[in-house]
Scaffold this active site. Structure first.
Site, PDB file in Angstrom:
ATOM      1  N   THR A 298       0.925  -1.130   0.000  1.00 15.42           N
ATOM      2  CA  THR A 298       0.000   0.000   0.000  1.00 15.42           C
ATOM      3  C   THR A 298       0.952   1.163   0.000  1.00 15.42           C
ATOM      4  O   THR A 298       2.158   0.964   0.184  1.00 15.42           O
ATOM      5  CB  THR A 298      -0.844  -0.015   1.301  1.00 15.42           C
ATOM      6  OG1 THR A 298      -1.745  -1.105   1.248  1.00 15.42           O
ATOM      7  CG2 THR A 298      -1.631   1.258   1.516  1.00 15.42           C
TER       8      THR A 298
ATOM      9  N   SER B 158     -11.100  -1.245   6.234  1.00 19.25           N
ATOM     10  CA  SER B 158      -9.692  -0.932   5.996  1.00 19.25           C
ATOM     11  C   SER B 158      -8.993  -0.567   7.298  1.00 19.25           C
ATOM     12  O   SER B 158      -9.641  -0.263   8.302  1.00 19.25           O
ATOM     13  CB  SER B 158      -9.608   0.252   5.031  1.00 19.25           C
ATOM     14  OG  SER B 158      -8.274   0.679   4.873  1.00 19.25           O
ATOM     15  N   SER B 159      -7.662  -0.571   7.242  1.00 22.28           N
ATOM     16  CA  SER B 159      -6.858  -0.065   8.362  1.00 22.28           C
ATOM     17  C   SER B 159      -6.141   1.229   7.995  1.00 22.28           C
ATOM     18  O   SER B 159      -5.375   1.764   8.804  1.00 22.28           O
ATOM     19  CB  SER B 159      -5.809  -1.101   8.765  1.00 22.28           C
ATOM     20  OG  SER B 159      -6.431  -2.288   9.193  1.00 22.28           O
TER      21      SER B 159
ATOM     22  N   GLY C 204       0.885  -0.952   5.298  1.00 20.16           N
ATOM     23  CA  GLY C 204       1.235  -2.043   6.205  1.00 20.16           C
ATOM     24  C   GLY C 204       0.058  -2.811   6.758  1.00 20.16           C
ATOM     25  O   GLY C 204       0.183  -3.435   7.820  1.00 20.16           O
ATOM     26  N   GLY C 205      -1.110  -2.779   6.070  1.00 21.39           N
ATOM     27  CA  GLY C 205      -2.258  -3.527   6.584  1.00 21.39           C
ATOM     28  C   GLY C 205      -2.549  -3.075   8.005  1.00 21.39           C
ATOM     29  O   GLY C 205      -2.492  -1.882   8.309  1.00 21.39           O
TER      30      GLY C 205
HETATM   31  O1  DON Z   1      -7.131  -1.254   3.559  1.00 20.95           O
HETATM   32  C1  DON Z   1      -6.371  -1.968   4.204  1.00 20.95           C
HETATM   33  O2  DON Z   1      -6.310  -1.955   5.408  1.00 20.95           O
HETATM   34  C2  DON Z   1      -5.446  -2.882   3.452  1.00 20.95           C
HETATM   35  N1  DON Z   1      -5.994  -3.187   2.172  1.00 20.95           N
HETATM   36  C3  DON Z   1      -4.117  -2.221   3.348  1.00 20.95           C
HETATM   37  C4  DON Z   1      -3.097  -3.121   2.733  1.00 20.95           C
HETATM   38  C5  DON Z   1      -1.728  -2.684   2.986  1.00 20.95           C
HETATM   39  O3  DON Z   1      -1.474  -1.706   3.640  1.00 20.95           O
HETATM   40  C6  DON Z   1      -0.653  -3.499   2.447  1.00 20.95           C
HETATM   41  N2  DON Z   1       0.581  -2.792   2.688  1.00 20.95           N
HETATM   42  N3  DON Z   1       1.586  -2.871   3.047  1.00 20.95           N
END
Ligand code: DON
Length: 588
Positions: free
Chosen positions: A392, A463-464, A484-485
């Site tokens: 992301t 989402s996060s 970072g999810g």
């Molecule tokens: O929206 C979210 O929380 C996830 N789709 C974000 C994914 C993400 O940050 C991956 N990254 N490192």
């Protein structure tokens, strides 16, 4: 000195000595008298700065940076994904643009379960291939932001131009991009158009090579000439929907035609007198961030120091409790009633910490969700797994007038679903994996989620992503966010407390080692070389299970592209996160 005094003095030093790297770095931020852009790729920062220098505002620049990242940073920059843009206007107003993907009309709650009731993997899954995508929101979101909050002095065509140019004329592939393309070859090679474009049909792009992306350039030229609705109604939409239909994907022309980005009211909270402006649902990030800050408020973090076991213990406990509530109560507010006020009520947060024990970890197993006002009684706790990070990206912008943008957007996983729509250069997201595919089963980030986040047509997956502003006495102080999810929320928490509580300069606040806990799995992760053995031992004694992040999930946590506006001088200090090799803060 009296021996007791000496040992007290030494004890006070211990947290500092135990901080490997936290306070060692002395890199300076980039400095801009007027404007600043910091993003994961220098060329995207340059695109934004170019628009600022043409007289565009932070929102105009954000559109240019976002589109440029789709060209030069394809593992997360995108046209085929979605995200959130938080806008601070110099007059004090703030708005959130929600351009999160939505589930297609044909989506169903159990669409990722096989006949045996198990979660599908491989080409039918929520993570890989044509069925993994939600309806992309990026183009609609960037366009809405510019139409409503751009300066009006720079056209849509002008903000698309830097990206179109980068795609048409090519750019030099960085060592970071070359390495990451190779790393993700097993995903990209499964889809012929992705293999042809991103893997050079198996020959691989080399660092330093000039990479042209003619299909993406043509797509951007169409968007430039015909406007952003082209993506949803024109030739791009036609190609996307036709390819979906040919490969068993769900997104149709009607889905694309019906997609709308929406404006939402940001969440506002206070922390030690600072005002926090952050992303509301369908992100869980803002609520969790404000909950954690609220739970930390009664504690003297400055006294604990930035890297002590006592601080990490406290942080783990507030993270655990916020993520437990996230799993229970958060989802798309257009579909479920999120008890936002109850979750943020200071009295509730005090109650939530009543079972906090400074001398003992609270096991996640058995930790019930809290009971905020406005919530029905929560069901029993659910089982566990592990965590990983993919891609992301976040960028931050401040302009000369004092407007600012914090934008986090994503394909979800690195290179999303792995699918490129033939003839468009557009990589598609695998955002459907952010929904609850099955109760009690982890998603790709190890998150266990609840029915509030189940799949339904038109719904946005939880989402996060946590684009955030910090204001001091009404003045913009900090613009931040991260990929970072689920680690995103904790990364933002750590950057903010590094500034507010520990008084770290912005560059060091971004560089300092990070930790992460998300309730389940009941594991505290830390970065490579990010915690001293003595600190880790002490945390184990307190009952925590620790794990160093491994290379599979990235040895480092997040990419906190951050800007601090220096209160005394108004200078914009841009802190590009050293965790990303191509990140760059550019000011003027
Ligand atoms: O929206 C979210 O929380 C996830 N789709 C974000 C994914 C993400 O940050 C991956 N990254 N490192």
């Amino acid at each position: 000195m009296h021996p007791l005094r000496l040992s007290v003095a030494l004890a006070a030093l211990l947290p500092l000595l135990a901080a490997p790297g936290a306070l060692r770095a002395q890199r300076a931020p980039a400095v801009g008298a007027q404007g600043m852009v910091t993003s994961a790729h220098e060329l995207a920062s340059e695109a934004g700065r170019e628009i600022l220098q043409q007289g565009g505002n932070a929102v105009d620049a954000a559109v240019a940076t976002g589109l440029a990242l789709a060209v030069v940073y394809p593992f997360a920059g995108n046209l085929g994904g979605g995200g959130f843009m938080l806008i601070h206007l110099a007059d004090g107003r703030a708005v959130a643009i929600d351009y999160r993907e939505t589930a297609p009309a044909a989506a169903t709650r159990d669409m990722y379960l096989g006949a045996d009731g198990q979660v599908l993997s491989g080409p039918q899954s929520s993570t890989v291939g044509w069925r993994a995508s939600g309806i992309p929101g990026t183009v609609a979101g960037l366009a809405l932001a510019q139409q409503k909050y751009g300066s009006g002095k720079v056209s849509w065509a002008a903000v698309v131009e830097p990206a179109r140019r980068l795609a048409a004329d090519g750019h030099r592939v960085s060592p970071g991009t070359a390495a990451s393309l190779r790393h993700w070859a097993p995903l990209l090679a499964q889809f012929p158009e992705s293999k042809r474009i991103y893997l050079k049909a198996g020959a691989y792009l080399a660092a330093g090579e000039c990479w042209r992306q003619p299909e993406l350039a043509a797509t951007l030229a169409r968007l430039q000439a015909q406007g952003p609705r082209e993506f949803y109604e024109g030739e791009t939409a036609r190609r996307l929907a036709a390819a979906m239909a040919a490969h068993g994907g769900l997104v149709t022309r009607a889905d694309l035609q019906g997609y709308r980005a929406v404006e939402r009211t940001p969440l506002r909270g206070t922390y030690r007198g600072y005002e926090i402006v952050t992303m509301p649902p369908p992100s869980s990030g803002g609520i969790a961030l404000l909950q954690m800050l609220g739970m930390l408020a009664p504690h003297d973090l400055a006294a604990l120091g930035p890297a002590s076991a006592e601080k990490y213990h406290l942080f783990t406990e507030v993270m655990r409790r916020a993520f437990r509530d996230r799993a229970e109560y958060l989802g798309d507010p257009d579909f479920v009633a999120v008890p936002t006020a109850g979750l943020l009520d200071p009295a509730y947060l005090t109650r939530r910490m009543q079972n906090y024990d400074p001398a003992r970890a609270t096991p996640s197993a058995g930790l019930a969700a809290g009971q905020p006002d406005g919530a029905a009684a929560p069901p029993a706790p659910r089982p566990a797994p592990r965590t990983e990070s993919t891609e992301t990206t976040h960028f931050s912008i401040v302009d000369a007038a004092g407007n600012a943008v914090a934008n986090t957007y994503t394909l979800n996983g690195a290179f999303g679903s792995g699918v490129t729509v033939p003839g468009t250069g557009i990589l598609l997201n695998n955002e459907m994996d952010d929904f609850t595919a099955k109760l009690g089963v982890k998603n790709m980030f190890g998150l266990i989620q609840g029915p509030a986040n189940s799949i339904a047509p038109g719904k946005r997956p939880l989402s996060s992503m946590t684009p955030t502003f910090v204001l001091q006495r009404g003045q913009l102080l900090l613009v931040t966010g991260s990929p970072g999810g689920p680690t995103i929320i904790n990364t933002v928490l750590e950057i903010i407390t590094n500034v507010v509580d520990h008084g770290l300069p912005v560059m060091q606040a971004v560089e300092a080692p990070r930790v992460h806990h998300q309730w389940l799995p009941d594991v505290l992760t830390y970065e490579h070389q990010g915690m001293s053995p003595a600190t880790a031992d002490r945390l184990r004694q307190l009952g925590h299970t620790l794990r160093e992040r491994d290379s599979y999930e990235g040895a480092y946590q997040g990419d906190g592209e951050t800007i601090l506006v220096e209160p005394r001088t108004g200078r914009r200090l841009g802190a590009a996160d050293p965790r990303k090799p191509d990140a760059r803060a550019l000011g003027y």
